[in-house]
Design a protein around this motif. Structure first.
Motif, PDB file in Angstrom:
ATOM      1  N   UNK A  22       0.830  -1.211   0.000  1.00 30.86           N
ATOM      2  CA  UNK A  22       0.000   0.000   0.000  1.00 30.86           C
ATOM      3  C   UNK A  22       0.863   1.259   0.000  1.00 30.86           C
ATOM      4  N   UNK A  23       1.973   1.223   0.737  1.00 31.20           N
ATOM      5  CA  UNK A  23       2.890   2.369   0.743  1.00 31.20           C
ATOM      6  C   UNK A  23       3.482   2.569  -0.650  1.00 31.20           C
ATOM      7  N   UNK A  24       3.906   1.484  -1.273  1.00 29.66           N
ATOM      8  CA  UNK A  24       4.435   1.541  -2.647  1.00 29.66           C
ATOM      9  C   UNK A  24       3.428   2.200  -3.577  1.00 29.66           C
ATOM     10  N   UNK A  25       2.190   1.710  -3.532  1.00 36.42           N
ATOM     11  CA  UNK A  25       1.143   2.251  -4.415  1.00 36.42           C
ATOM     12  C   UNK A  25       0.851   3.715  -4.088  1.00 36.42           C
ATOM     13  N   UNK A  26       0.805   4.044  -2.789  1.00 35.05           N
ATOM     14  CA  UNK A  26       0.511   5.413  -2.379  1.00 35.05           C
ATOM     15  C   UNK A  26       1.579   6.390  -2.823  1.00 35.05           C
ATOM     16  N   UNK A  27       2.854   5.990  -2.693  1.00 34.96           N
ATOM     17  CA  UNK A  27       3.957   6.872  -3.096  1.00 34.96           C
ATOM     18  C   UNK A  27       3.971   7.053  -4.608  1.00 34.96           C
ATOM     19  N   UNK A  28       3.773   5.963  -5.334  1.00 29.37           N
ATOM     20  CA  UNK A  28       3.765   6.076  -6.797  1.00 29.37           C
ATOM     21  C   UNK A  28       2.533   6.813  -7.313  1.00 29.37           C
ATOM     22  N   UNK A  29       1.454   6.791  -6.538  1.00 30.95           N
ATOM     23  CA  UNK A  29       0.245   7.532  -6.935  1.00 30.95           C
ATOM     24  C   UNK A  29       0.296   8.988  -6.500  1.00 30.95           C
ATOM     25  N   UNK A  30       1.415   9.351  -5.845  1.00 26.01           N
ATOM     26  CA  UNK A  30       1.627  10.722  -5.361  1.00 26.01           C
ATOM     27  C   UNK A  30       0.511  11.162  -4.425  1.00 26.01           C
ATOM     28  N   UNK A  31       0.067  10.231  -3.565  1.00 24.19           N
ATOM     29  CA  UNK A  31      -0.976  10.550  -2.593  1.00 24.19           C
ATOM     30  C   UNK A  31      -0.318  11.028  -1.310  1.00 24.19           C
ATOM     31  N   UNK A  32       0.049  12.283  -1.299  1.00 25.29           N
ATOM     32  CA  UNK A  32       0.778  12.826  -0.152  1.00 25.29           C
ATOM     33  C   UNK A  32      -0.085  13.792   0.634  1.00 25.29           C
ATOM     34  N   UNK A  33       0.231  13.941   1.936  1.00 25.59           N
ATOM     35  CA  UNK A  33       1.215  13.156   2.699  1.00 25.59           C
ATOM     36  C   UNK A  33       0.680  11.777   3.043  1.00 25.59           C
ATOM     37  N   UNK A  34       1.583  10.882   3.418  1.00 23.50           N
ATOM     38  CA  UNK A  34       1.217   9.555   3.904  1.00 23.50           C
ATOM     39  C   UNK A  34       1.569   9.460   5.385  1.00 23.50           C
TER      40      UNK A  34
END
Length: 543
Positions: A22-34
């Motif tokens: 999920x972190x991988x997908x979130x970072x690549x989807x530019x869903x910031x901040x995490x």
């Protein structure tokens, strides 16, 4: 490259945890901040490192061209940097990893591929404190603007002043569209809500790693303190366990850690093993040596494999190892501390899958025994543990409940608002005096250890000047709170302040009658032991 493929090929991990995906997908989807909440030892560092490093395989930098990894204490920086370097070497020999902190400013402009630093140094760089970087005041700020920023164990600052600055920094990063990730194992709900109050956070940006590490830790609570009336209270029964188990002992204060270290050295035959003391009052060179030795004598991981040393290993420490150090003791003796500290300490015992360990918690004496923590946080933790006798400190849901029920960390709203304005002004105009910018309520001084026995000259002043020219100032320096300096000055131990002639490139000294933050002071080697640190114990609350 897919997430699972990267973990297998470059980290040697057959299958990443669900939250890591999920972190991988979130970072690549530019869903910031995490915000990542996961147990100690569950691979939070790997979770943010994997997607960033995969860019070098793909030769596409859609996330960010560099990573800035922030830690709460400088004593953690070297260890974490070495772990990150080992991962980077598996991906590419051309990935640069640099350290930036007060002891070793090898990357003062934040221009390496990965910078491992402290929040203090990040603040100086962000605010363009010109004395930190000379005339190149825009370089660090520009580097930050093109980075992904990771706040590791963001709950560990504890005081409202530091939390207010952290919150201000996070809000500026958010409004500036600079990607950032916050990671924690024990951030209480009060602080979570407070830090993100003005930042939009939906459920996809909050990643919860409920990992069953399949390890077990038996908890015992003692009635008597580990140190009582200045006497170390370790029974023969416990000493016998220490003889046969890889042991970690954590004290809340440096002076108490030194006393326990001496006691065990005197009572145990260490011909078949080693004992190491860790705290923040060692010189840089000695501290690095102790960190490496501590990891080597306790079970730890190397290239994904668990190494179990044969000889006896005992590490006595303060809270400096609560994050960032990856080893797993069999026996943990710890003084009572706030819930998040106890959980972090438990994370260094029975850390790996299938392990069983024992954790013994000792109360602290009244008066100032609770420092550097708030007394109420210790009392709440103890009360909760006694009521919840079946508490499993390796169950992450129970850990989060423990922290939420006993901790009330939060930023000060008024300070956060004022700090936000101050930081904006610093970014716009650049601050010429780093002293005007501080992260913590306390302010540091630097002690420089000198050995007068190697000095030449009849007069003491001549010997000091001669020694200064032979001394590596950075390698032999220690950063402490200025209150420690006042105590050492009052006791007649500190007498000289260092000065630096920039034109000649030479250090000199003057007699001093006071202690001022951010200055350098001489400490003679008679008041420093390379195995114990600064002596005597000048302050109970500096870790």
């Amino acid at each position: 490259m897919k997430c699972e493929e990267f973990y297998k090929n470059y980290f040697g991990i057959e299958s990443p945890y669900e939250y890591q995906v999920k972190v991988w997908d979130g970072i690549y989807s530019l869903k910031y901040p995490l915000l990542i909440k996961a147990p100690t030892g569950s691979g939070k560092t790997e979770a943010v490192l994997a997607p960033f490093l995969s860019q070098f395989i793909n030769n596409s930098f859609s996330i960010a061209p560099r990573l800035i990894y922030l830690l709460p204490m400088r004593v953690l920086v070297n260890n974490v940097a070495q772990r990150i370097k080992k991962y980077c070497e598996k991906v590419s020999p051309y990935i640069s990893v640099e350290i930036q902190h007060g002891d070793l400013p090898s990357a003062p402009f934040f221009i390496a591929d990965i910078i491992v630093t402290t929040l203090d140094q990040f603040l100086y760089g962000f605010a363009r404190a010109s004395k930190q970087v000379g005339r190149h005041i825009d370089v660090p700020a520009g580097a930050i603007a093109s980075s992904m920023v990771v706040f590791d164990e963001a709950h560990m600052y504890r005081d409202e002043f530091t939390f207010s600055i952290t919150r201000a920094l996070m809000e500026i990063l958010y409004k500036s569209n600079i990607p950032f990730v916050v990671m924690t194992a024990t951030m209480p709900e009060s602080l979570d809500k407070n830090l993100f109050e003005n930042i939009s956070m939906d459920s996809e940006r909050r990643i919860f790693g409920d990992i069953d590490l399949k390890s077990h830790l038996e908890i015992t609570i003692k009635e008597e303190p580990l140190i009582k009336n200045n006497e170390v209270n370790i029974s023969d029964e416990i000493l016998e366990e220490i003889k046969h188990k890889k042991t970690l002992i954590v004290l809340n204060q440096v002076g108490r850690a030194q006393r326990v270290y001496e006691e065990i050295k005197n009572r145990l035959d260490l011909n078949n093993g080693k004992i190491v003391l860790l705290h923040s009052r060692f010189t840089k060179s000695d501290r690095e040596r102790h960190e490496k030795e501590a990891v080597s004598i306790i079970p730890h991981k190397e290239d994904g494999m668990i190494i179990r040393p044969e000889k006896r290993g005992i590490v006595v420490s303060t809270q400096v190892l609560e994050a960032g150090i990856d080893f797993s003791s069999e026996l943990l003796l710890t003084e009572l501390a706030p819930a998040d500290c106890l959980v972090q300490r438990a994370g260094r015992c029975a850390r790996y899958e299938g392990e069983n360990g024992k954790m013994i918690i000792f109360p602290v004496e009244d008066d100032k025994g609770h420092l550097p923590y708030k007394k109420e946080h210790l009392e709440k933790a103890l009360e909760w543990l006694k009521i919840n006798s079946v508490f499993n400190i390796k169950d992450f849901n129970q850990v989060c409940f423990f922290a939420d029920q006993t901790l009330d960390y939060q930023a000060n709203d008024y300070e956060a608002r004022d700090t936000l304005i101050d930081l904006y002004e610093c970014v716009l105009y650049a601050d010429e005096k780093p002293e005007n910018i501080q992260l913590r309520e306390g302010k540091p001084i630097t002690l420089v250890i000198i050995d007068l026995s190697i000095g030449e000259g009849r007069k003491k002043e001549d010997r000091i000047r001669n020694v200064l020219q032979k001394t590596n100032i950075r390698a032999n320096s220690i950063s402490v709170d200025f209150k420690v300096g006042w105590k050492l000055l009052k006791d007649g131990i500190l007498k000289y302040r260092l000065t630096f002639d920039a034109e000649k490139g030479l250090w000199d000294f003057v007699e001093t009658q006071d202690i001022s933050p951010f200055n350098y002071y001489l400490l003679e080697k008679d008041n420093y032991d390379p195995y114990k640190g600064v002596i005597p114990d000048a302050s109970s609350f500096i870790i």
